[in-house]
Design a protein around this motif. Structure first.
Motif, PDB file in Angstrom:
ATOM      1  N   MET A 179       0.768  -1.224   0.076  1.00 34.00           N
ATOM      2  CA  MET A 179       0.195  -0.145  -0.055  1.00 34.00           C
ATOM      3  C   MET A 179       0.982   1.230   0.189  1.00 34.00           C
ATOM      4  SD  MET A 179      -3.105   1.156   0.011  1.00 34.00           S
ATOM      5  CE  MET A 179      -3.560   2.853  -0.304  1.00 34.00           C
ATOM      6  N   VAL A 180       0.453   2.142  -0.911  1.00 35.95           N
ATOM      7  CA  VAL A 180       1.353   3.207  -1.182  1.00 35.95           C
ATOM      8  C   VAL A 180       0.385   4.354  -0.606  1.00 35.95           C
ATOM      9  CG1 VAL A 180       2.845   4.780  -2.424  1.00 35.95           C
ATOM     10  CG2 VAL A 180       2.723   2.276  -2.758  1.00 35.95           C
ATOM     11  N   GLY A 181       0.451   5.308   0.410  1.00 36.69           N
ATOM     12  CA  GLY A 181      -0.244   6.426   0.440  1.00 36.69           C
ATOM     13  C   GLY A 181       0.199   7.277   1.564  1.00 36.69           C
ATOM     14  N   ASP A 182      -0.567   8.527   1.606  1.00 35.87           N
ATOM     15  CA  ASP A 182      -0.007   9.736   2.479  1.00 35.87           C
ATOM     16  C   ASP A 182      -0.688   9.650   3.885  1.00 35.87           C
ATOM     17  OD1 ASP A 182      -2.241  12.128   2.719  1.00 35.87           O
ATOM     18  OD2 ASP A 182      -2.460  10.488   1.215  1.00 35.87           O
ATOM     19  N   SER A 183      -1.618   8.851   4.151  1.00 37.04           N
ATOM     20  CA  SER A 183      -2.296   8.850   5.344  1.00 37.04           C
ATOM     21  C   SER A 183      -1.981   7.839   6.228  1.00 37.04           C
ATOM     22  CB  SER A 183      -3.699   9.121   5.278  1.00 37.04           C
ATOM     23  OG  SER A 183      -4.526   8.919   6.653  1.00 37.04           O
ATOM     24  N   ALA A 184      -1.602   8.197   7.529  1.00 37.01           N
ATOM     25  CA  ALA A 184      -1.258   6.990   8.519  1.00 37.01           C
ATOM     26  C   ALA A 184      -2.621   6.132   8.789  1.00 37.01           C
ATOM     27  CB  ALA A 184      -0.417   7.480   9.581  1.00 37.01           C
ATOM     28  N   GLU A 185      -3.643   7.020   9.075  1.00 38.46           N
ATOM     29  CA  GLU A 185      -4.687   6.446   9.569  1.00 38.46           C
ATOM     30  C   GLU A 185      -5.613   5.639   8.467  1.00 38.46           C
ATOM     31  OE1 GLU A 185      -9.038   7.872  11.236  1.00 38.46           O
ATOM     32  OE2 GLU A 185      -7.409   9.432  11.222  1.00 38.46           O
ATOM     33  N   LEU A 186      -5.503   6.400   7.291  1.00 39.24           N
ATOM     34  CA  LEU A 186      -6.562   5.810   6.163  1.00 39.24           C
ATOM     35  C   LEU A 186      -5.744   4.821   5.251  1.00 39.24           C
ATOM     36  CD1 LEU A 186      -8.255   8.830   5.127  1.00 39.24           C
ATOM     37  CD2 LEU A 186      -9.164   7.059   6.911  1.00 39.24           C
ATOM     38  N   ASP A 187      -4.476   4.857   5.123  1.00 37.72           N
ATOM     39  CA  ASP A 187      -3.803   3.933   4.389  1.00 37.72           C
ATOM     40  C   ASP A 187      -2.849   2.940   4.863  1.00 37.72           C
ATOM     41  OD1 ASP A 187      -4.607   5.549   1.941  1.00 37.72           O
ATOM     42  OD2 ASP A 187      -3.181   7.176   2.351  1.00 37.72           O
ATOM     43  N   VAL A 199       4.376   1.682   2.311  1.00 36.41           N
ATOM     44  CA  VAL A 199       5.219   2.996   1.918  1.00 36.41           C
ATOM     45  C   VAL A 199       4.378   4.330   2.086  1.00 36.41           C
ATOM     46  CG1 VAL A 199       6.722   4.221   0.306  1.00 36.41           C
ATOM     47  CG2 VAL A 199       6.654   1.716   0.208  1.00 36.41           C
ATOM     48  N   GLN A 200       4.887   5.037   3.195  1.00 37.83           N
ATOM     49  CA  GLN A 200       4.178   6.281   3.354  1.00 37.83           C
ATOM     50  C   GLN A 200       4.735   7.566   2.661  1.00 37.83           C
ATOM     51  OE1 GLN A 200       3.119   7.095   7.508  1.00 37.83           O
ATOM     52  NE2 GLN A 200       2.048   8.951   7.092  1.00 37.83           N
ATOM     53  N   VAL A 201       3.887   8.218   2.037  1.00 35.11           N
ATOM     54  CA  VAL A 201       4.478   9.269   0.999  1.00 35.11           C
ATOM     55  C   VAL A 201       4.090  10.644   1.623  1.00 35.11           C
ATOM     56  CG1 VAL A 201       4.158  10.525  -1.059  1.00 35.11           C
ATOM     57  CG2 VAL A 201       3.703   7.826  -1.133  1.00 35.11           C
ATOM     58  N   ASN A 202       5.144  11.474   1.528  1.00 34.30           N
ATOM     59  CA  ASN A 202       5.225  12.921   2.178  1.00 34.30           C
ATOM     60  C   ASN A 202       4.624  13.842   0.690  1.00 34.30           C
ATOM     61  OD1 ASN A 202       5.460  15.609   2.781  1.00 34.30           O
ATOM     62  ND2 ASN A 202       7.334  15.239   3.731  1.00 34.30           N
ATOM     63  N   PRO A 203       3.429  14.251   0.797  1.00 35.06           N
ATOM     64  CA  PRO A 203       3.208  15.103  -0.362  1.00 35.06           C
ATOM     65  C   PRO A 203       3.954  16.150  -0.664  1.00 35.06           C
ATOM     66  CG  PRO A 203       1.227  14.479   0.978  1.00 35.06           C
ATOM     67  CD  PRO A 203       2.393  14.098   1.690  1.00 35.06           C
ATOM     68  N   ALA A 221      10.203  -5.812   3.695  1.00 33.70           N
ATOM     69  CA  ALA A 221      10.763  -4.920   4.200  1.00 33.70           C
ATOM     70  C   ALA A 221      11.041  -5.199   5.822  1.00 33.70           C
ATOM     71  CB  ALA A 221      10.233  -3.302   4.168  1.00 33.70           C
ATOM     72  N   GLY A 222      11.288  -6.389   6.158  1.00 36.58           N
ATOM     73  CA  GLY A 222      11.218  -6.904   7.579  1.00 36.58           C
ATOM     74  C   GLY A 222      10.149  -7.417   8.035  1.00 36.58           C
ATOM     75  N   LYS A 223      10.342  -7.789   9.418  1.00 43.62           N
ATOM     76  CA  LYS A 223       9.174  -8.412  10.096  1.00 43.62           C
ATOM     77  C   LYS A 223       7.872  -7.869  10.109  1.00 43.62           C
ATOM     78  CE  LYS A 223      12.252 -10.951  13.291  1.00 43.62           C
ATOM     79  NZ  LYS A 223      12.621 -10.957  14.722  1.00 43.62           N
ATOM     80  N   ASP A 224       7.733  -6.327  10.241  1.00 43.42           N
ATOM     81  CA  ASP A 224       6.524  -5.600  10.118  1.00 43.42           C
ATOM     82  C   ASP A 224       6.276  -5.199   8.798  1.00 43.42           C
ATOM     83  OD1 ASP A 224       8.542  -3.670   9.797  1.00 43.42           O
ATOM     84  OD2 ASP A 224       7.867  -2.351  11.279  1.00 43.42           O
ATOM     85  N   GLY A 225       6.981  -5.420   7.796  1.00 42.66           N
ATOM     86  CA  GLY A 225       6.486  -5.246   6.372  1.00 42.66           C
ATOM     87  C   GLY A 225       6.148  -3.814   6.162  1.00 42.66           C
ATOM     88  N   ARG A 226       7.157  -3.027   6.477  1.00 41.18           N
ATOM     89  CA  ARG A 226       6.852  -1.606   6.293  1.00 41.18           C
ATOM     90  C   ARG A 226       8.170  -0.940   5.689  1.00 41.18           C
ATOM     91  NH1 ARG A 226       6.018   0.891  12.268  1.00 41.18           N
ATOM     92  NH2 ARG A 226       8.140   0.171  13.110  1.00 41.18           N
ATOM     93  N   ALA A 227       7.972   0.188   4.986  1.00 41.39           N
ATOM     94  CA  ALA A 227       9.149   1.166   4.577  1.00 41.39           C
ATOM     95  C   ALA A 227       8.404   2.391   4.486  1.00 41.39           C
ATOM     96  CB  ALA A 227       9.568   0.562   3.242  1.00 41.39           C
ATOM     97  N   ASP A 228       8.359   3.044   5.593  1.00 44.06           N
ATOM     98  CA  ASP A 228       7.262   4.373   5.743  1.00 44.06           C
ATOM     99  C   ASP A 228       8.301   5.564   5.869  1.00 44.06           C
ATOM    100  OD1 ASP A 228       5.055   3.050   8.189  1.00 44.06           O
ATOM    101  OD2 ASP A 228       5.135   2.741   6.087  1.00 44.06           O
ATOM    102  N   SER A 229       8.036   6.413   5.132  1.00 41.85           N
ATOM    103  CA  SER A 229       8.687   7.999   5.218  1.00 41.85           C
ATOM    104  C   SER A 229       7.806   8.582   6.162  1.00 41.85           C
ATOM    105  CB  SER A 229       8.447   8.506   3.905  1.00 41.85           C
ATOM    106  OG  SER A 229       8.898   9.905   3.955  1.00 41.85           O
ATOM    107  N   ARG A 230       8.001   8.691   7.441  1.00 39.59           N
ATOM    108  CA  ARG A 230       7.175   9.340   8.562  1.00 39.59           C
ATOM    109  C   ARG A 230       6.923  10.832   8.606  1.00 39.59           C
ATOM    110  NH1 ARG A 230       5.276   5.451  11.727  1.00 39.59           N
ATOM    111  NH2 ARG A 230       6.351   3.471  11.701  1.00 39.59           N
ATOM    112  N   SER A 231       7.572  11.533   7.830  1.00 40.89           N
ATOM    113  CA  SER A 231       7.683  12.958   7.900  1.00 40.89           C
ATOM    114  C   SER A 231       6.254  13.562   7.729  1.00 40.89           C
ATOM    115  CB  SER A 231       8.590  13.675   6.935  1.00 40.89           C
ATOM    116  OG  SER A 231       8.548  13.107   5.565  1.00 40.89           O
ATOM    117  N   ALA A 232       5.388  12.835   7.051  1.00 35.87           N
ATOM    118  CA  ALA A 232       3.854  13.565   6.998  1.00 35.87           C
ATOM    119  C   ALA A 232       2.940  12.520   7.575  1.00 35.87           C
ATOM    120  CB  ALA A 232       3.633  13.577   5.258  1.00 35.87           C
ATOM    121  N   GLN A 233       2.295  13.140   8.224  1.00 40.59           N
ATOM    122  CA  GLN A 233       1.185  12.490   9.160  1.00 40.59           C
ATOM    123  C   GLN A 233      -0.342  12.898   8.729  1.00 40.59           C
ATOM    124  OE1 GLN A 233       1.711   9.599  10.563  1.00 40.59           O
ATOM    125  NE2 GLN A 233       3.928   9.785  10.270  1.00 40.59           N
TER     126      GLN A 233
END
Length: 237
Positions: A179-187, A199-203, A221-233
């Motif tokens: 899943m590729v999206g900007d929202s932590a809560e929705l995506d 993968v979290q996107v910073n718009p 991407a490891g045990k939790d299956g994530r590769a997040d860019s956390r600068s945008a929430q």
């Protein structure tokens, strides 16, 4: 391993200014559908009230926007063709304004190497625009027509963060789901809860490098299956 890569639309593939307010929507509905202003306001209030009520409940199915508009008009003894209804929504939601929406070029262009590598691309969006208008918008913005399926909540049915929406769009014989999206809560969070990679996107600074590296790794991407860019929430859809 082949993956299905699901892109969120707004603030991921498409950048948007704040949506026009109800006064703009009402004025365009009145103009396009040739309705008196008060009647147009009542129609818009009925439609948007039903949509916003569904949006406020994560588990609620979203009613289809076009059907809501048709029903609201019928209650007032009015009837219009599908093309007129779509044009009213198109103009009312700012699609005729060239400054309302813009392509997020880095993320959109990432679809080319992803599909070239044998992965499947799909789209998913919580939206007010029904499918035909979403496809029209994406085509006009030159989003690559490389996706094989899309789930737009305005067509009716489950929406993010409902797990049913993710299962629908992720259906198929895939080794991996991303899943590729900007929202932590929705995506991000609901996809991760289902075991998807994310993968979290910073718009403000969209960069497909993490996504491409994740897919090239071949093993997630490891045990939790994530590769997040956390600068945008930002909780957008």
């Amino acid at each position: 391993m082949p993956a299905v890569v699901v892109f969120d639309c707004f603030d991921t593939l498409v950048l948007s200014r704040p949506l026009p307010g109800p006064d703009h929507l009402t004025a365009r509905v009145a103009e396009v559908l040739a309705l008196p202003p008060r009647r147009a306001a009542e129609v818009v209030g009925t439609v948007m009230g039903a949509v916003l009520t569904a949006m406020s409940d994560p588990a609620a199915l979203q009613p289809p926007t076009l059907a809501l508009l048709e029903d609201a008009l019928r209650e007032h003894g009015e009837q219009r063709g599908r093309a007129e209804l779509e044009e009213a929504l198109w103009q009312g939601l700012g699609c005729a304004d060239p400054d309302q929406y813009a392509l997020c070029r880095p993320m959109a262009e990432a679809m080319h190497p992803i599909t070239a590598a044998g992965h499947t691309v799909r789209l998913m969006s919580n939206c007010y625009l029904p499918g035909p208008l979403m496809h029209r918008l994406l085509l006009g913005l030159r989003v690559p027509q490389l996706y094989d399926r899309a789930l737009f909540s305005a067509d009716g049915g489950p929406k993010k963060p409902d797990p049913r929406a993710f299962r629908l769009i992720g259906d198929g014989a895939f080794d991996r789901r991303v899943m590729v999206g900007d929202s932590a809560e929705l995506d991000i969070e609901p996809a991760r809860a289902l075991g998807w990679e994310t993968v979290q996107v910073n718009p403000a600074r969209p960069d497909p490098a993490e996504l491409l590296a994740l897919l090239e790794s071949g093993d997630g991407a490891g045990k939790d299956g994530r590769a997040d860019s956390r600068s945008a929430q930002r909780n957008t859809s």
